[in-house]
Design an enzyme around this catalytic site. Structure first.
Site, PDB file in Angstrom:
ATOM      1  N   THR A   1     -30.602 -24.502 -31.792  1.00  0.00           N
ATOM      2  CA  THR A   1     -30.282 -25.596 -32.795  1.00  0.00           C
ATOM      3  C   THR A   1     -29.770 -27.052 -31.927  1.00  0.00           C
ATOM      4  O   THR A   1     -30.169 -27.936 -32.506  1.00  0.00           O
ATOM      5  CB  THR A   1     -28.875 -25.229 -33.574  1.00  0.00           C
ATOM      6  OG1 THR A   1     -29.402 -23.853 -34.256  1.00  0.00           O
ATOM      7  CG2 THR A   1     -28.268 -26.255 -34.615  1.00  0.00           C
ATOM      8  N   CYS A   2     -29.008 -26.684 -30.972  1.00  0.00           N
ATOM      9  CA  CYS A   2     -28.353 -27.735 -30.171  1.00  0.00           C
ATOM     10  C   CYS A   2     -29.188 -28.881 -29.969  1.00  0.00           C
ATOM     11  O   CYS A   2     -29.243 -29.838 -30.147  1.00  0.00           O
ATOM     12  CB  CYS A   2     -27.547 -27.261 -29.111  1.00  0.00           C
ATOM     13  SG  CYS A   2     -26.745 -28.315 -28.200  1.00  0.00           S
TER      14      CYS A   2
ATOM     15  N   HIS B   1      -8.258 -48.342 -12.360  1.00  0.00           N
ATOM     16  CA  HIS B   1      -7.789 -49.467 -13.294  1.00  0.00           C
ATOM     17  C   HIS B   1      -9.158 -50.326 -13.504  1.00  0.00           C
ATOM     18  O   HIS B   1      -9.737 -50.597 -12.477  1.00  0.00           O
ATOM     19  CB  HIS B   1      -6.813 -50.202 -12.927  1.00  0.00           C
ATOM     20  CG  HIS B   1      -6.592 -51.334 -13.720  1.00  0.00           C
ATOM     21  ND1 HIS B   1      -5.845 -51.259 -15.059  1.00  0.00           N
ATOM     22  CD2 HIS B   1      -6.477 -52.554 -13.804  1.00  0.00           C
ATOM     23  CE1 HIS B   1      -5.572 -52.518 -15.565  1.00  0.00           C
ATOM     24  NE2 HIS B   1      -5.995 -53.197 -14.612  1.00  0.00           N
TER      25      HIS B   1
ATOM     26  N   ALA C   1     -37.771 -11.721 -33.005  1.00  0.00           N
ATOM     27  CA  ALA C   1     -37.496 -10.103 -32.724  1.00  0.00           C
ATOM     28  C   ALA C   1     -36.978  -9.488 -33.591  1.00  0.00           C
ATOM     29  O   ALA C   1     -36.245 -10.267 -34.254  1.00  0.00           O
ATOM     30  CB  ALA C   1     -36.551 -10.306 -31.286  1.00  0.00           C
TER      31      ALA C   1
ATOM     32  N   VAL D   1     -21.749 -28.305 -45.672  1.00  0.00           N
ATOM     33  CA  VAL D   1     -20.368 -27.427 -45.754  1.00  0.00           C
ATOM     34  C   VAL D   1     -20.314 -26.303 -44.918  1.00  0.00           C
ATOM     35  O   VAL D   1     -19.232 -25.631 -45.240  1.00  0.00           O
ATOM     36  CB  VAL D   1     -20.505 -26.876 -47.404  1.00  0.00           C
ATOM     37  CG1 VAL D   1     -20.376 -28.298 -48.487  1.00  0.00           C
ATOM     38  CG2 VAL D   1     -21.654 -26.050 -47.751  1.00  0.00           C
TER      39      VAL D   1
ATOM     40  N   GLY E   1     -19.274 -32.369 -48.148  1.00  0.00           N
ATOM     41  CA  GLY E   1     -18.693 -31.810 -46.852  1.00  0.00           C
ATOM     42  C   GLY E   1     -18.235 -32.799 -46.038  1.00  0.00           C
ATOM     43  O   GLY E   1     -19.119 -33.370 -45.265  1.00  0.00           O
TER      44      GLY E   1
ATOM     45  N   ASP F   1     -22.942 -18.798 -31.431  1.00  0.00           N
ATOM     46  CA  ASP F   1     -22.538 -19.165 -33.117  1.00  0.00           C
ATOM     47  C   ASP F   1     -22.431 -17.848 -33.661  1.00  0.00           C
ATOM     48  O   ASP F   1     -21.428 -17.705 -34.608  1.00  0.00           O
ATOM     49  CB  ASP F   1     -23.503 -19.908 -33.422  1.00  0.00           C
ATOM     50  CG  ASP F   1     -23.231 -21.577 -33.225  1.00  0.00           C
ATOM     51  OD1 ASP F   1     -22.391 -21.689 -32.420  1.00  0.00           O
ATOM     52  OD2 ASP F   1     -23.799 -22.221 -33.695  1.00  0.00           O
TER      53      ASP F   1
HETATM   54  C1  FAD Z   1     -26.022 -31.431 -36.733  1.00  0.00           C
HETATM   55  C2  FAD Z   1     -25.534 -30.678 -35.735  1.00  0.00           C
HETATM   56  C3  FAD Z   1     -24.731 -31.039 -34.460  1.00  0.00           C
HETATM   57  C4  FAD Z   1     -24.050 -30.536 -33.578  1.00  0.00           C
HETATM   58  N1  FAD Z   1     -23.548 -31.168 -32.598  1.00  0.00           N
HETATM   59  C5  FAD Z   1     -22.798 -30.528 -31.611  1.00  0.00           C
HETATM   60  C6  FAD Z   1     -22.124 -31.094 -30.514  1.00  0.00           C
HETATM   61  O1  FAD Z   1     -22.200 -32.283 -30.538  1.00  0.00           O
HETATM   62  N2  FAD Z   1     -21.638 -30.352 -29.826  1.00  0.00           N
HETATM   63  C7  FAD Z   1     -21.668 -28.970 -29.660  1.00  0.00           C
HETATM   64  O2  FAD Z   1     -21.168 -28.343 -28.791  1.00  0.00           O
HETATM   65  N3  FAD Z   1     -22.080 -28.351 -30.666  1.00  0.00           N
HETATM   66  C8  FAD Z   1     -22.831 -29.093 -31.739  1.00  0.00           C
HETATM   67  N4  FAD Z   1     -23.451 -28.398 -32.590  1.00  0.00           N
HETATM   68  C9  FAD Z   1     -23.612 -27.053 -32.811  1.00  0.00           C
HETATM   69  C10 FAD Z   1     -24.450 -26.043 -31.746  1.00  0.00           C
HETATM   70  O3  FAD Z   1     -25.675 -26.747 -32.224  1.00  0.00           O
HETATM   71  C11 FAD Z   1     -24.290 -25.050 -31.805  1.00  0.00           C
HETATM   72  O4  FAD Z   1     -22.902 -24.455 -31.408  1.00  0.00           O
HETATM   73  C12 FAD Z   1     -25.057 -24.232 -30.697  1.00  0.00           C
HETATM   74  O5  FAD Z   1     -26.600 -24.426 -30.812  1.00  0.00           O
HETATM   75  C13 FAD Z   1     -25.017 -22.664 -30.712  1.00  0.00           C
HETATM   76  O6  FAD Z   1     -25.876 -22.055 -29.494  1.00  0.00           O
HETATM   77  P1  FAD Z   1     -26.435 -20.586 -29.744  1.00  0.00           P
HETATM   78  O7  FAD Z   1     -27.173 -20.224 -28.478  1.00  0.00           O
HETATM   79  O8  FAD Z   1     -25.404 -19.794 -30.317  1.00  0.00           O
HETATM   80  O9  FAD Z   1     -27.453 -20.523 -31.160  1.00  0.00           O
HETATM   81  P2  FAD Z   1     -28.554 -21.766 -31.753  1.00  0.00           P
HETATM   82  O10 FAD Z   1     -28.586 -23.016 -30.807  1.00  0.00           O
HETATM   83  O11 FAD Z   1     -28.544 -21.670 -33.099  1.00  0.00           O
HETATM   84  O12 FAD Z   1     -29.998 -20.785 -31.068  1.00  0.00           O
HETATM   85  C14 FAD Z   1     -30.260 -19.676 -31.458  1.00  0.00           C
HETATM   86  C15 FAD Z   1     -31.822 -19.535 -31.232  1.00  0.00           C
HETATM   87  O13 FAD Z   1     -31.912 -18.031 -31.576  1.00  0.00           O
HETATM   88  C16 FAD Z   1     -33.546 -18.192 -32.162  1.00  0.00           C
HETATM   89  N5  FAD Z   1     -33.623 -16.982 -33.072  1.00  0.00           N
HETATM   90  C17 FAD Z   1     -32.666 -16.689 -34.162  1.00  0.00           C
HETATM   91  N6  FAD Z   1     -33.229 -15.435 -34.603  1.00  0.00           N
HETATM   92  C18 FAD Z   1     -34.003 -14.939 -33.828  1.00  0.00           C
HETATM   93  C19 FAD Z   1     -35.074 -14.015 -33.632  1.00  0.00           C
HETATM   94  N7  FAD Z   1     -34.747 -12.768 -34.406  1.00  0.00           N
HETATM   95  N8  FAD Z   1     -35.838 -13.613 -32.552  1.00  0.00           N
HETATM   96  C20 FAD Z   1     -36.055 -14.782 -31.612  1.00  0.00           C
HETATM   97  N9  FAD Z   1     -35.255 -15.918 -31.737  1.00  0.00           N
HETATM   98  C21 FAD Z   1     -34.270 -15.973 -32.829  1.00  0.00           C
HETATM   99  C22 FAD Z   1     -33.481 -19.545 -33.097  1.00  0.00           C
HETATM  100  O14 FAD Z   1     -34.686 -19.983 -33.372  1.00  0.00           O
HETATM  101  C23 FAD Z   1     -32.699 -20.452 -32.110  1.00  0.00           C
HETATM  102  O15 FAD Z   1     -33.602 -21.113 -31.213  1.00  0.00           O
HETATM  103  C24 FAD Z   1     -24.050 -29.057 -33.631  1.00  0.00           C
HETATM  104  C25 FAD Z   1     -24.689 -28.458 -34.739  1.00  0.00           C
HETATM  105  C26 FAD Z   1     -25.474 -29.243 -35.585  1.00  0.00           C
HETATM  106  C27 FAD Z   1     -26.409 -28.408 -36.634  1.00  0.00           C
END
Ligand code: FAD
Length: 463
Positions: A42-43, A442, A119, A269, A183, A310
């Protein structure tokens, strides 16, 4: 059917998963990572990075518009700027592409095997992945679940047509004339502000009595003022009720019905953990609400299965996911590690930005501390004056008995870059005197940090 046997299997290559896999690979752990969509999660693909790219482009456009209106006291005037959003989005996609290949390169360098596909758990040691070349079965001694989160959909405003999530908002090719954001949390306000600067007429509908409800009112005030200055209509205490064509029906704080015509309705939201549709229910792992329950080593209720990022709960931030991923990789490699972080800084990339680390004054008092609070406003900071952005302040919260710093917050232009100094101070157990006695260069905004510490000690120099 092909089969791989490995020591560590990471499911999901977002910031949590890819960091975990890279670190495990560096430590010589035989590691496989599975990703259903694109490395970076996502990030990198639809979150932190693309949103910050859009925010930057919007800021630049707004600055030029400001100067074109002959309002700039800097003595600069320009012709009215033009925007080609499709080109902006292509530039953003280029950055995402570069980072995406970078992550894949780092995984390869750490000798991690990458499997593309979704997976699905067969049992606690085995997953199957439907890949382009057929079914791949992977058996692992340890599995790390890092599947992240996805936007929450409102049942009466399903995504599709004019109703979009942050993902679609980050790939629009034209600027919507009228944008309604449902939201008023950080994602909605970051994107709403960017589109207002790009030319949309923006209305924010927030159900609680304050935008950014997780932050205290003092921090939110400069952001609320700027939203008004940008012409954004903010409706707090208002609830979205339904959709009729391209019109959003809402109930205002006063209980009246109102119709908001919109080209796009951006629903932000909240986000929910991605727990469904891939066999997780078969494992019956303990939950903490919607999230997977973990302990201080990110272990789930089943032996050999860790969870990070997350899917494990708030704060849902990329740097928390990364820190958990690095820790779990080291645990799998046999190192003694547990979660001992004192704070997770959080940044809200609104205008102005908000940064928080540790406890707010109210949170500290609620935990039973008697506190000293020092606040230094940027309108007394030389650097802020030279940058025409004097809104905001740095605030520091410390124990009254020992001066141990419990929390640091700031709101102001560019304060996101102060987040590392704030986190470092708390992580290292700094006292007010340590910050006050550190020479801050500064003229910089960071002097506000030193001055806030001096203020809390009762002898600020510049106010
Ligand atoms: C618009 C927006 C802006 C953001 N801005 C910020 C910011 O400025 N700073 C910040 O710290 N955070 C920000 N975030 C939050 C941040 O993106 C998330 O906290 C972060 O990406 C979480 O990382 P993660 O590795 O837990 O999961 P994710 O980044 O969600 O990655 C999970 C991955 O798992 C994969 N996946 C899921 N299920 C399966 C499966 N069954 N098999 C194989 N692959 C799978 C998905 O395709 C995905 O690539 C933002 C989020 C959004 C939506």
């Amino acid at each position: 059917m092909k089969e791989i046997v490995c020591k560590l299997l990471v499911i999901g290559a977002g910031p949590g998963g890819y960091i975990c896999a890279i670190r495990a690979g560096q430590l010589g752990v035989d590691t496989v990572i599975v990703e259903a969509v694109k490395a970076g999660g996502t990030c990198l693909n639809i979150g932190c990075i693309p949103s910050k790219a859009l925010i930057h482009a919007a800021e630049e456009f707004e600055k030029l518009n400001h100067m074109a209106g002959a309002k700039s006291p800097l003595g600069i005037s320009v012709e009215a700027p033009k925007l080609d959003l499709a080109k902006t989005i292509a530039w953003k996609d280029g950055i995402v592409g570069r980072l995406n290949s970078g992550v894949l390169g780092l995984l390869r360098k750490a000798r991690v095997k990458i499997v593309h596909g979704r997976a699905k758990f067969r049992d606690g040691k085995t997953v199957e992945v439907e890949t382009e070349t057929g079914m791949q079965v992977i058996r692992a001694e340890t599995i790390v679940i890092a599947t992240g989160s996805e936007p929450v959909e409102l049942p009466f405003l399903p995504f599709g047509g004019p109703v979009i999530s942050s993902t679609e908002a980050l790939s629009l090719k034209t600027v919507p004339q009228k944008l309604v954001v449902v939201g008023g949390g950080y994602i909605g306000l970051e994107l709403g502000t960017a589109f207002a600067k790009l030319g949309s007429k923006v209305t924010v509908v927030e159900a609680t009595s304050q935008i950014l409800p997780q932050y205290d009112a003092e921090l939110v005030k400069p952001v609320a003022k700027r939203l008004t200055d940008l012409g954004i209509r903010v409706l707090t205490g208002a609830k979205a009720k339904g959709l009729s064509g391209n019109t959003l029906l809402i109930e205002t704080a006063e209980g009246a019905e109102e119709q908001l015509a919109a080209d796009k309705i951006l629903v932000t939201v909240g986000r929910k953990p991605r727990t469904e549709g891939w066999g997780l229910d078969e494992l019956d792992l303990d939950r903490a609400g919607k999230f997977l329950r973990i302990d201080d080593r990110c272990r789930t209720s089943m032996r050999g299965i860790h969870a990070i990022g997350d899917i494990t709960g708030e704060p849902m931030l990329a740097h928390r996911a990364m820190a958990q991923g690095e820790m779990v990789a080291e645990i799998v490699a046999g190192k003694k590690r547990s979660w001992d972080k004192r704070c997770i800084p959080a940044v809200c990339f609104t205008d102005p930005e908000i940064v928080t680390a540790g406890l707010s004054p109210d949170e500290a008092r609620a935990q039973g501390y008697e506190v000293r609070v020092g606040l230094f406003p940027f309108n007394a900071n030389g650097r802020a004056m030279t940058m025409l952005s004097e809104e905001g302040f740095v605030r520091i919260v410390a124990r009254a008995d020992s001066n141990l710093v419990l929390g640091i917050q700031a709101v102001g232009s560019g304060v996101s870059e102060l987040s590392s100094a704030f986190a470092l101070a708390i992580e290292m157990g700094a006292r007010l005197q340590d910050i006050a006695a550190t020479i801050h260069a500064h003229p910089t905004r960071s002097e506000g940090f030193q001055e806030a510490a001096l203020k809390a000690l009762g002898h600020a120099l510049h106010i």
